[in-house]
Scaffold this active site. Sequence first.
Site, short mmCIF file in Angstrom:
data_model
loop_
_atom_site.label_atom_id
_atom_site.label_comp_id
_atom_site.label_asym_id
_atom_site.label_seq_id
_atom_site.Cartn_x
_atom_site.Cartn_y
_atom_site.Cartn_z
N ILE A 208 0.85 -1.18 0.00
CA ILE A 208 0.00 0.00 0.00
C ILE A 208 0.89 1.24 0.00
O ILE A 208 2.07 1.17 0.31
CB ILE A 208 -0.98 0.02 1.20
CG1 ILE A 208 -0.24 -0.04 2.53
CG2 ILE A 208 -2.00 -1.08 1.09
CD1 ILE A 208 -1.15 0.03 3.76
N ASP A 209 0.29 2.37 -0.35
CA ASP A 209 1.03 3.61 -0.44
C ASP A 209 1.74 3.99 0.85
O ASP A 209 1.30 3.64 1.95
CB ASP A 209 0.08 4.77 -0.76
CG ASP A 209 -0.33 4.81 -2.21
OD1 ASP A 209 0.28 4.11 -3.01
OD2 ASP A 209 -1.27 5.55 -2.52
N LYS A 210 2.79 4.75 0.71
CA LYS A 210 3.48 5.34 1.86
C LYS A 210 2.51 6.07 2.77
O LYS A 210 2.57 5.94 4.00
CB LYS A 210 4.56 6.29 1.36
CG LYS A 210 5.23 7.13 2.46
CD LYS A 210 6.20 8.12 1.86
CE LYS A 210 6.80 9.02 2.95
NZ LYS A 210 7.73 10.02 2.38
N ARG A 311 -8.40 5.62 -5.01
CA ARG A 311 -8.20 7.06 -5.19
C ARG A 311 -8.63 7.51 -6.57
O ARG A 311 -9.29 8.56 -6.73
CB ARG A 311 -6.72 7.39 -4.94
CG ARG A 311 -6.27 7.08 -3.52
CD ARG A 311 -4.75 7.05 -3.39
NE ARG A 311 -4.17 8.35 -3.71
CZ ARG A 311 -2.87 8.53 -3.89
NH1 ARG A 311 -2.03 7.50 -3.81
NH2 ARG A 311 -2.41 9.73 -4.17
#
Length: 393
Positions: A208-210, A311
């Site tokens: 998953i994203d930072k 997103r």
Amino acid sequence: MTTNITPKQTSDTELVAQQSSIEDELTTNGSSLDVDSLDENLSDDEPASDYEEINDDEDQDEYASSIAGQVLSQVIDITHTVTEKEAGLRIDKLASQVFTDFSRVQLQGWVGDGSLLYNGSVQKPKQRVKAGDVIHLSTTLQQHSEDQPENIAIDVVYEDDDVLVIDKPVGMVVHPGAGNQTGTLVNALLYHYPQQHHLPRAGLVHRIDKDTSGLLLIGKTKPAQMALMEQLKDKSVYRHYQCVVAGDAASLLRHRRIDAPIGRHRNQRTKMTVMTAGREAVTHLLNVTPLNDNYCLLDVGLETGRTHQIRVHLSHITYPIVGDRVYGGRRQLRAGLTEAQRQAIGNFPRQALHAYTLGFVHPTTGEDIEVTTPIPEDMQKLISVLTDGYDDE
């Protein structure tokens, strides 16, 4: 959530026209408020630097390839003589006590394939040992990178011999890459679980994203990691997210199932976008909770796992995630906000997105496992400010 439905075919020109028309309507009708006063960090121009998840079909193959890394060989050759105190133990139990760099499941496998010998011969794991007997471990491990262990705290929310589930905090990069060679979850895993150095990306199954918080699934053995990656490909792993979005409940409820193909942006190659030539992407809005007239808390489920899927889809239907600098932009500010609410939205430092539930089939026992983690403090504070003084009765 395994139904495959062909996405509606819409040309890229039509999609751009729809997006422009919707944004014009929002501005004309006052749905966006004082856009010039919004924090400049909420521009649409900043490129994405991380991937959310790549975890099914070709996407998963791409991730599996990316985590292969440089393969190094590590030769293991260890001998142990059984003491009086250890006499009577099973071979696998004794091996787990003396060869502590490896999991019991790994050692049981090595007993079975002849890598771990008892008095020079292959025996079953349940064989009882006697004082003076010798166990000998001889094998070669494949190390998939030169990533270094670092003493970084990690929040383990589930663990057994085969599987780890980690609650990743905001700001932690999942694995080393350009500009992020240290301080990652992989570096932390290699410190706390050194036996996983022979696994691709220390056992990571997805990412998953930072700046997305929440649950990550990790295999502690090669068979477990591969089995879990297969589950992601056949969609038997489910992932639920919570996010705060700019949008009213009635409008969001008209988008309970978002079916729109996603591909890489033609001009901004680090961004993703909805496009006819993209790959199938399906997102489910499982629950919509109003926070005030123009903001909601969503419970979101993924049917597919495209890069930045949640997103991109929420931005596409014009209800972006609060704090999303890449896909949110100025549409995050809606009418009717107090000054405190405007400040909370404008200053929120990351996309308000949290992976809070993870379900999978245990790769060894076949048991259905579900792990949950509460929404993080920064999102709780944002929700509190947005709901202040709001009564939906």
